[in-house]
Design a protein around this motif. Structure first.
Motif: not given
Length: 137
Positions: A44-70
């Motif tokens: 919201k501080s970087k994007v001044k023009k509101v287009t579509g549902n960009y801000f509503k689109g941020f999501k946190a995943g529900k699954k915890v998984y193993k990837w690469q070394d972590a």
């Protein structure tokens, strides 16, 4: 003398986290939610023009998984169909004519970079305190 205690705890942290997988997964999900909130605020501080549902689109995943070394990873992403254009940049179109290159905002990368010290602090304080309390029982 204090350095050896910290080194021992950090060396054994992986073993301790495996001993409490449910609590570690819960911690990672909460951290992903926190990162999502910070990404929205940063966007919201970087994007001044509101287009579509960009801000509503941020999501946190529900699954915890193993990837690469972590062993424990949780995705934080944007599901808006035009998010990649804002993130990476695109060729502009103005009234049907080709425009110049619109540079990307790199919001997710910058927000992750800003969140790293907070995450490290949370791991050192909250998760380590939980592990110590459980070991004292």
């Amino acid at each position: 003398m204090a350095d050896t205690g910290i080194n021992e705890v950090s060396a054994n942290m992986d073993r301790l986290l495996r001993a409490f997988p449910k609590q570690t997964e819960k911690f990672m999900k909460n951290e992903a939610k926190d990162l999502r909130k910070k990404m929205v605020a940063f966007a919201k501080s970087k994007v001044k023009k509101v287009t579509g549902n960009y801000f509503k689109g941020f999501k946190a995943g529900k699954k915890v998984y193993k990837w690469q070394d972590a062993e424990y990873n949780v995705r934080v992403y944007n599901s808006a169909p035009h998010a990649h254009l804002i993130e990476n940049g695109h060729r502009g179109m103005y009234w049907g004519r080709k425009g110049g290159w619109v540079p990307g905002k790199h919001i997710m990368e910058d927000a992750m970079r800003r969140f790293e010290p907070d995450f490290t602090d949370h791991v050192e304080n909250e998760l380590a305190d939980f592990v110590v309390k459980e070991l004292e029982k």
